[in-house]
Design an enzyme around this catalytic site. Structure first.
Site, PDB file in Angstrom:
ATOM      1  N   ASN A 230       4.592  -7.254  -0.664  1.00  0.00           N
ATOM      2  CA  ASN A 230       3.263  -6.565  -0.126  1.00  0.00           C
ATOM      3  C   ASN A 230       2.594  -5.786  -1.302  1.00  0.00           C
ATOM      4  O   ASN A 230       1.305  -6.047  -1.676  1.00  0.00           O
ATOM      5  CB  ASN A 230       3.436  -5.723   1.155  1.00  0.00           C
ATOM      6  CG  ASN A 230       3.354  -6.593   2.386  1.00  0.00           C
ATOM      7  OD1 ASN A 230       3.203  -7.801   2.254  1.00  0.00           O
ATOM      8  ND2 ASN A 230       3.274  -5.783   3.398  1.00  0.00           N
ATOM      9  N   ALA A 275     -11.276 -13.402  -5.458  1.00  0.00           N
ATOM     10  CA  ALA A 275     -11.839 -12.130  -5.754  1.00  0.00           C
ATOM     11  C   ALA A 275     -12.635 -11.942  -4.513  1.00  0.00           C
ATOM     12  O   ALA A 275     -13.154 -12.847  -3.918  1.00  0.00           O
ATOM     13  CB  ALA A 275     -12.386 -12.304  -6.968  1.00  0.00           C
ATOM     14  N   GLY A 276     -13.129 -10.506  -4.335  1.00  0.00           N
ATOM     15  CA  GLY A 276     -13.769 -10.420  -2.977  1.00  0.00           C
ATOM     16  C   GLY A 276     -13.988  -8.886  -3.054  1.00  0.00           C
ATOM     17  O   GLY A 276     -14.333  -8.427  -4.345  1.00  0.00           O
ATOM     18  N   CYS A 283      -1.363  -3.605   6.889  1.00  0.00           N
ATOM     19  CA  CYS A 283      -0.364  -3.729   5.943  1.00  0.00           C
ATOM     20  C   CYS A 283      -0.319  -3.454   4.303  1.00  0.00           C
ATOM     21  O   CYS A 283       0.374  -2.534   3.925  1.00  0.00           O
ATOM     22  CB  CYS A 283       0.373  -5.125   6.062  1.00  0.00           C
ATOM     23  SG  CYS A 283       0.795  -5.594   7.769  1.00  0.00           S
ATOM     24  N   LYS A 286      -1.272   0.322   3.795  1.00  0.00           N
ATOM     25  CA  LYS A 286      -0.246   1.248   4.237  1.00  0.00           C
ATOM     26  C   LYS A 286       1.170   1.050   3.568  1.00  0.00           C
ATOM     27  O   LYS A 286       1.808   2.234   3.241  1.00  0.00           O
ATOM     28  CB  LYS A 286      -0.209   0.669   5.884  1.00  0.00           C
ATOM     29  CG  LYS A 286       0.915   1.856   6.619  1.00  0.00           C
ATOM     30  CD  LYS A 286       1.433   1.166   7.972  1.00  0.00           C
ATOM     31  CE  LYS A 286       2.374   0.061   7.682  1.00  0.00           C
ATOM     32  NZ  LYS A 286       3.300  -0.403   8.773  1.00  0.00           N
TER      33      LYS A 286
HETATM   34  C1  UGA Z   1       0.327  -9.156   4.673  1.00  0.00           C
HETATM   35  C2  UGA Z   1       1.216 -10.278   3.869  1.00  0.00           C
HETATM   36  O1  UGA Z   1       0.675 -11.199   3.239  1.00  0.00           O
HETATM   37  C3  UGA Z   1       2.346 -10.592   4.732  1.00  0.00           C
HETATM   38  O2  UGA Z   1       3.089 -11.416   4.185  1.00  0.00           O
HETATM   39  C4  UGA Z   1       3.241  -9.457   5.427  1.00  0.00           C
HETATM   40  O3  UGA Z   1       4.177 -10.097   6.163  1.00  0.00           O
HETATM   41  C5  UGA Z   1       1.991  -8.945   6.227  1.00  0.00           C
HETATM   42  O4  UGA Z   1       1.068  -8.154   5.454  1.00  0.00           O
HETATM   43  C6  UGA Z   1       3.132  -7.362   6.781  1.00  0.00           C
HETATM   44  O5  UGA Z   1       3.486  -6.811   5.937  1.00  0.00           O
HETATM   45  O6  UGA Z   1       2.827  -7.536   8.130  1.00  0.00           O
HETATM   46  P1  UGA Z   1      -1.992  -9.479   6.003  1.00  0.00           P
HETATM   47  O7  UGA Z   1      -2.191  -8.065   5.852  1.00  0.00           O
HETATM   48  O8  UGA Z   1      -1.708  -9.862   7.740  1.00  0.00           O
HETATM   49  O9  UGA Z   1      -0.400  -9.924   5.551  1.00  0.00           O
HETATM   50  O10 UGA Z   1      -2.848 -10.607   5.669  1.00  0.00           O
HETATM   51  P2  UGA Z   1      -3.043 -11.238   4.194  1.00  0.00           P
HETATM   52  O11 UGA Z   1      -3.367 -12.535   4.226  1.00  0.00           O
HETATM   53  O12 UGA Z   1      -1.954 -10.635   2.985  1.00  0.00           O
HETATM   54  O13 UGA Z   1      -4.677 -10.533   3.465  1.00  0.00           O
HETATM   55  C7  UGA Z   1      -4.740  -9.333   3.430  1.00  0.00           C
HETATM   56  C8  UGA Z   1      -6.077  -8.718   2.610  1.00  0.00           C
HETATM   57  O14 UGA Z   1      -6.081  -9.315   1.534  1.00  0.00           O
HETATM   58  C9  UGA Z   1      -7.103  -9.525   3.519  1.00  0.00           C
HETATM   59  O15 UGA Z   1      -8.254  -8.415   3.680  1.00  0.00           O
HETATM   60  C10 UGA Z   1      -7.749 -10.510   2.609  1.00  0.00           C
HETATM   61  O16 UGA Z   1      -9.115 -10.893   2.618  1.00  0.00           O
HETATM   62  C11 UGA Z   1      -7.273 -10.026   1.204  1.00  0.00           C
HETATM   63  N1  UGA Z   1      -7.176 -11.181   0.211  1.00  0.00           N
HETATM   64  C12 UGA Z   1      -6.211 -12.084   0.286  1.00  0.00           C
HETATM   65  C13 UGA Z   1      -7.946 -11.143  -0.701  1.00  0.00           C
HETATM   66  O17 UGA Z   1      -8.969 -10.417  -0.858  1.00  0.00           O
HETATM   67  N2  UGA Z   1      -7.915 -12.166  -1.961  1.00  0.00           N
HETATM   68  C14 UGA Z   1      -6.642 -12.988  -1.943  1.00  0.00           C
HETATM   69  O18 UGA Z   1      -6.739 -13.671  -2.824  1.00  0.00           O
HETATM   70  C15 UGA Z   1      -5.935 -12.849  -0.719  1.00  0.00           C
END
Ligand code: UGA
Length: 458
Positions: A230, A275-276, A283, A286
């Site tokens: 993470n 990017a965003g 997760c 935290k």
């Molecule tokens: C994250 C991990 O991706 C999972 O593998 C993990 O199991 C989970 O935490 C956990 O610990 O339970 P999650 O937080 O549900 O999953 O969602 P993500 O897909 O990781 O996205 C997190 C944030 O990053 C979102 O706000 C998303 O918009 C942002 N993000 C993601 C970006 O801004 N750019 C990206 O390229 C990818």
């Protein structure tokens, strides 16, 4: 060294019975997916109201595919729910998936892990048939062997026949079911091969012919792998956001092209380079704060983790800066937030970018209106009446001076440039998730500022 597990002989594959303790999104998804593969599964949670609603087939959260799995599981009888932890006793394999929130000092709060361990230990008191107890909650290294196992054993009695595993989950919200059926790898921490055998057999049975990479390792490694994963993902996002901010000020640059090109290098990899306005969710942030607190206890500094957190916190403010540059003071201006959930396909608002962004805009005197296809209700419980809520994207942008794309829902991708031009008082769109074509918007007379795209062609 990584040990990749060899499948056990087919004859050893059984249909173990399963209990899953903790019906949050991880526990519920785990239970529903196991039931789909015909394992007799009981989902347990001490919250009787939640159990009552789950028994009626209400999943209580928006997660694609989950509702149908729960409904089918209930109908076929492979899935049931209970509010009594004693119901875990007959199961061969018991997963524990309870929350590990942050404490005030950023370290993880293990009270739910402790309480589940006490309850489960009592439920397994002096049990004679072999049980495999699997902790799935995200916990810092040392917790499984130092806290969880001793607590279960203390309450179960030394003669109870229990082996333990730590098995972190890697499911992302919005794709939890998909991630469960098609994981990149499965990590199992255990004391010895005898302990991980039951769980490994379960997974071989679960995945059938789809070969899974199973990594067998120590408890501490398995715990650390979860945090390192993470933290690395969050670091990738913060890294590309920094590059994006630089691209915005560099004529001829576009962070999307840069990300795509660097991602083609296998050593870097193309995912998590969008990017965003920063990452949100329960997760990434935290877990990094917990990792930092854990490191602090060992007198170790983690400057990359610190920087990742700092960059992420600042990132949402680029939208405010762009709005001010275009509109001057935001006092009295109507700003529309497209998307409130922390990511698409979920109604989860935990650490959502929209919340802090809305607060920053309100502090500048703006009137904020938001719309999310599924999270309006959850957003209202956090932001109350400080912002207004629209029932559709069109209503949200209507009469606004600026629209900010906060969450990249497909519904928003479909909005045409001319819809913005017609509906808005001042056609200014800040594309915080890169979902619109700058050329089309420019031609339609809409000012589009996209994160990571050079603001002047030079
Ligand atoms: C994250 C991990 O991706 C999972 O593998 C993990 O199991 C989970 O935490 C956990 O610990 O339970 P999650 O937080 O549900 O999953 O969602 P993500 O897909 O990781 O996205 C997190 C944030 O990053 C979102 O706000 C998303 O918009 C942002 N993000 C993601 C970006 O801004 N750019 C990206 O390229 C990818």
């Amino acid at each position: 060294m990584i040990r990749v597990h060899e499948p056990p002989a087919a004859s050893t594959l059984g249909s173990q019975t399963i209990a899953v303790v903790g019906m949050g999104y991880v526990g519920l998804t785990t239970a529903a997916c196991l039931a789909r593969r015909h394992f007799k599964t009981v989902g347990i949670d001490k919250d009787k109201k939640r159990i009552g609603r789950l028994r009626n087939g209400e999943t209580l959260l928006h997660e694609p595919g989950l509702h149908a799995l729960v409904r089918d599981g209930l109908r076929s009888g492979s899935l049931r729910f209970s509010s009594t932890i004693q119901d875990a006793r007959p199961a061969d394999i018991i997963f524990v998936s309870v929350g590990t929130p942050s404490r005030r000092d950023e370290s993880i709060d293990l009270s739910q892990v402790r309480s589940a361990a006490r309850g489960l230990g009592a439920a397994l008191r002096n049990v004679e048939e072999k049980k495999t107890v699997v902790l799935r909650s995200t916990v810092v290294p040392g917790t499984t062997s130092g806290v969880f196992i001793p607590t279960v054993v203390e309450h179960a009695g030394k003669r109870a026949n229990i082996v333990f595993c730590y098995n972190p989950e890697f499911m992302a919200e919005g794709r939890a079911v998909q991630d469960t059926f098609h994981p990149d790898r499965i990590i199992i921490g255990a004391k010895n091969p005898e302990s991980w055998y039951g769980l490994a057999s379960l997974y071989h049975h679960f995945y059938g012919f789809e070969k899974q990479k199973m990594i067998m390792t120590t408890f501490a490694n398995a715990e650390m792998i979860k945090y390192a994963s993470n933290a690395f993902l969050a670091m990738k996002v913060s890294f590309i956001n920094q590059i994006a901010n630089l691209c915005s000020e560099t004529p001829g640059c576009d962070a999307q092209t840069v990300a795509e090109a660097i991602g083609l290098d296998k050593r870097i990899g193309g995912l998590f380079l969008r990017a965003g306005l920063g990452y949100g969710g329960s997760c990434l942030g935290k877990d990094m704060r917990a990792l930092r607190a854990y490191a602090k206890g060992k007198d170790i500094e983690l400057p990359l983790v610190d920087a990742t957190l700092v960059v992420n916190q600042a990132q949402r403010m680029v939208a405010v800066r762009y709005a001010e540059e275009q509109l001057g003071s935001l006092r009295g201006k109507r700003v529309a937030l497209l998307g409130l959930a922390f990511k698409p396909e979920t109604d989860d608002m935990r650490e959502a970018v929209s919340v802090r962004l809305a607060e920053a805009l309100l502090a500048k005197g703006a009137q904020v209106i938001g719309h999310d296809p599924v999270a309006n209700g959850n957003a209202r419980s956090l932001l109350g009446d400080r912002i207004a809520y629209a029932d559709s994207a069109e209503e949200c942008i209507s009469g606004s001076d600026c629209a900010i794309v906060v969450t990249e829902w497909d519904q928003f991708r479909r909005l045409a440039a001319r819809t913005f031009r017609r509906a808005m008082r001042h056609p200014l769109v800040i594309d915080g998730r890169r979902i619109y074509d700058p050329e089309k918007f420019g031609k339609a007379g809409v000012t589009l500022i996209a994160v990571g795209l050079a603001r002047s062609s030079g």
